[in-house]
Scaffold this active site. Structure first.
Site, PDB file in Angstrom:
ATOM      1  CG  ASP A 127      -0.963  -0.141   8.931  1.00  0.00           C
ATOM      2  OD1 ASP A 127      -2.010   0.648   9.037  1.00  0.00           O
ATOM      3  OD2 ASP A 127       0.101   0.258   8.217  1.00  0.00           O
TER       4      ASP A 127
ATOM      5  CE  LYS B 146       0.938   1.373   4.383  1.00  0.00           C
ATOM      6  NZ  LYS B 146       1.495   2.725   4.756  1.00  0.00           N
TER       7      LYS B 146
HETATM    8  P1  ATP Z   1       4.635  -0.141   7.759  1.00  0.00           P
HETATM    9  O1  ATP Z   1       4.299   0.420   6.290  1.00  0.00           O
HETATM   10  O2  ATP Z   1       3.222  -0.888   8.125  1.00  0.00           O
HETATM   11  O3  ATP Z   1       5.176   0.883   8.804  1.00  0.00           O
HETATM   12  P2  ATP Z   1       6.925  -1.137   6.936  1.00  0.00           P
HETATM   13  O4  ATP Z   1       7.029  -1.277   5.435  1.00  0.00           O
HETATM   14  O5  ATP Z   1       7.745   0.108   7.577  1.00  0.00           O
HETATM   15  O6  ATP Z   1       5.674  -1.312   7.410  1.00  0.00           O
HETATM   16  P3  ATP Z   1       7.777  -3.971   7.205  1.00  0.00           P
HETATM   17  O7  ATP Z   1       8.227  -4.031   5.778  1.00  0.00           O
HETATM   18  O8  ATP Z   1       6.454  -4.340   7.433  1.00  0.00           O
HETATM   19  O9  ATP Z   1       7.949  -2.122   7.758  1.00  0.00           O
HETATM   20  O10 ATP Z   1       8.805  -4.261   8.214  1.00  0.00           O
HETATM   21  C1  ATP Z   1       9.237  -3.771   9.382  1.00  0.00           C
HETATM   22  C2  ATP Z   1      10.037  -4.936  10.272  1.00  0.00           C
HETATM   23  O11 ATP Z   1       9.376  -5.786  10.603  1.00  0.00           O
HETATM   24  C3  ATP Z   1      11.164  -5.442   9.494  1.00  0.00           C
HETATM   25  O12 ATP Z   1      12.628  -4.872   9.899  1.00  0.00           O
HETATM   26  C4  ATP Z   1      10.961  -6.947   9.617  1.00  0.00           C
HETATM   27  O13 ATP Z   1      12.082  -7.308  10.499  1.00  0.00           O
HETATM   28  C5  ATP Z   1       9.853  -7.154  10.520  1.00  0.00           C
HETATM   29  N1  ATP Z   1       9.095  -8.309   9.952  1.00  0.00           N
HETATM   30  C6  ATP Z   1       8.146  -9.127  10.396  1.00  0.00           C
HETATM   31  N2  ATP Z   1       7.614  -9.766   9.392  1.00  0.00           N
HETATM   32  C7  ATP Z   1       7.905  -9.137   8.363  1.00  0.00           C
HETATM   33  C8  ATP Z   1       7.630  -9.649   6.983  1.00  0.00           C
HETATM   34  N3  ATP Z   1       6.887 -10.599   6.557  1.00  0.00           N
HETATM   35  N4  ATP Z   1       8.031  -8.936   6.047  1.00  0.00           N
HETATM   36  C9  ATP Z   1       9.188  -7.888   6.368  1.00  0.00           C
HETATM   37  N5  ATP Z   1       9.456  -7.601   7.421  1.00  0.00           N
HETATM   38  C10 ATP Z   1       8.934  -8.083   8.416  1.00  0.00           C
END
Ligand code: ATP
Length: 305
Positions: A138, A12
Site C-alpha cells: 500500500d 486512506k
Molecule cells: P492497513 O490499512 O494497511 O491494513 P492498518 O491501519 O490496519 O493498515 P497500521 O496502523 O498500519 O494498520 O498498523 C498495523 C501494525 O503495524 C501495528 O500494530 C503496529 O505495531 C505496526 N506499525 C509499524 N509501523 C507503524 C506506524 N508507523 N504506525 C502504526 N503502526 C505501525
C-alpha cells in the site's frame, strides 16, 4: 532550516474493496478504489551526527525500531544511498492504529519522500515507488495519494479524478481487527457478492457522487461483521444520520460514512462520541492533489521547518 523537515502523512479509506483471488504465493489479488482523507499523522525529520535512526512517538505501545515502517523506510534509503548521517524522527499519530486506514504505510510513504528532500537525493518518483512497493503493497499509493484504482496486490495504480465534494465521518470502534484473521476467514465462492468496482470508477469519472456511494462495497465486511456485529450497527447509525452510504475500510475496524452535508456529519459525530463512548471519531474532507497549475504549491509534503 535545511537540516530538518515537517511532513504530513494522510490516511486512506477504501471506497470499494474486492478480492479477486488468492494467489499461489499466499498474496491476495485485489481491486480497490482508494481515497486519501484529511486525517493525518505528523512527522518531523532532522539530520543528526550520531549516525543512528532515533524514532520517538506519542503512542508508547508503537515499536520505534525496525518493526516500525518509518524506521525501515529511512534505513532503506540510507543504505541504498550510502548515507552515514543519522536521522531523528518524531512521529505524532492521529490515524487510528491497526484500523484499515494504512496508518503505517502512509507514515512510511512520508518518510521516503522526506529522506529524498532532506538529503537532496533527487530520486525519481518511479524509483521511489519501486522502493516503496518493496516495503509494503500500500505504500506506493500512499506516496501518490488522491483517488486511485489499485490492482494486483495493491501496487498497480491508476490515478482517478477527484471525487465530488463531500464529508467523511470516520469512526474507529474501541476494538481492533487483525488483517490476518479477516483474510484467513474469507471464503471466495460463487455466493460471494463482489462490489461493482468498474461501475464505481465510471461514476468517479462522471463526477457522480451518488453513483459512487451507491456502489460502495467491501468483500471483507461480512467476515468482520460476523465476529464484530457492532460494525453493522455503526453503519446503520450513520445512514440514520443522513450518510449517503457507509462502509468498513480495509480489513477494519474503522467504519466511514460519506455525507453531502457537513452539519449532518458533525451531528452524527456528536452522537457517536456521546452515546457510544467511541473516542476516535473524525469529520474530514477527502484530500486530492491540486490541479496541475498549482502543482508547485502541492509538490512538497513539507509543512514547515
Ligand atoms: P492497513 O490499512 O494497511 O491494513 P492498518 O491501519 O490496519 O493498515 P497500521 O496502523 O498500519 O494498520 O498498523 C498495523 C501494525 O503495524 C501495528 O500494530 C503496529 O505495531 C505496526 N506499525 C509499524 N509501523 C507503524 C506506524 N508507523 N504506525 C502504526 N503502526 C505501525
Amino acid at each position: 532550516m535545511d537540516n530538518s523537515l515537517g511532513l504530513i502523512a494522510f490516511a486512506k479509506v477504501n471506497l470499494g474493496l474486492d478480492v479477486i483471488r488468492r494467489r499461489e504465493d499466499g498474496y491476495h489479488e485485489v481491486k480497490m478504489v482508494m481515497q486519501t482523507i484529511k486525517l493525518y499523522d505528523q512527522i518531523t525529520m532532522e539530520k543528526n551526527d550520531c549516525g543512528e535512526i532515533r524514532l520517538t512517538t506519542n503512542l508508547p505501545y508503537l515499536p520505534v525500531n525496525k518493526k516500525n515502517l518509518v524506521y525501515r523506510a529511512v534505513d532503506l534509503i540510507r543504505e541504498k544511498y550510502g548515507i552515514s548521517e543519522g536521522v531523528d524522527i518524531r512521529l505524532t499519530k492521529h490515524i487510528p492504529v491497526a484500523a484499515g486506514m494504512a496508518g503505517g504505510s502512509t507514515d512510511a510513504a512520508a518518510a521516503f519522500v522526506g529522506m529524498n528532500q532532506l538529503f537532496h537525493l533527487n530520486i525519481r518518483q518511479d524509483t521511489l515507488l519501486e522502493y516503496a512497493a518493496g516495503l509494503g503493497a500500500d505504500i506506493p499509493y500512499c506516496i501518490m495519494r488522491g483517488t486511485a484504482l489499485s490492482e494486483g496486490i495493491g501496487e498497480i495504480l491508476t490515478p482517478l479524478p477527484p471525487i465530488p465534494a463531500c464529508w467523511f465521518l470516520v469512526v474507529k470502534p474501541s476494538f481492533s481487527i487483525s488483517t490476518k484473521y479477516i483474510y484467513e476467514h474469507l471464503t471466495l465462492n460463487e455466493d460471494t457478492v463482489h462490489p461493482d468496482i468498474d461501475g464505481m470508477v465510471d461514476a468517479i469519472r462522471a463526477g457522480d457522487l451518488t453513483g459512487v456511494t451507491s456502489r460502495m462495497g467491501n468483500v471483507l465486511e461480512d467476515v468482520a461483521i460476523k465476529e464484530y456485529p457492532q460494525i453493522a450497527t455503526i453503519k446503520e447509525e450513520m445512514i440514520r444520520f443522513g450518510a449517503l452510504n457507509s462502509l468498513m475500510s480495509g480489513s477494519g475496524s474503522t467504519v466511514f460514512g460519506i455525507f453531502s452535508s457537513r452539519e449532518a456529519a458533525l451531528e452524527a459525530s456528536r452522537f457517536f462520541r456521546k452515546q457510544t463512548g467511541i473516542r476516535q471519531v473524525h469529520v474530514v474532507r477527502p484530500f486530492n492533489k491540486l490541479p496541475r497549475r498549482h502543482a508547485g504549491a502541492d509538490r512538497g509534503e513539507g509543512i514547515g521547518s
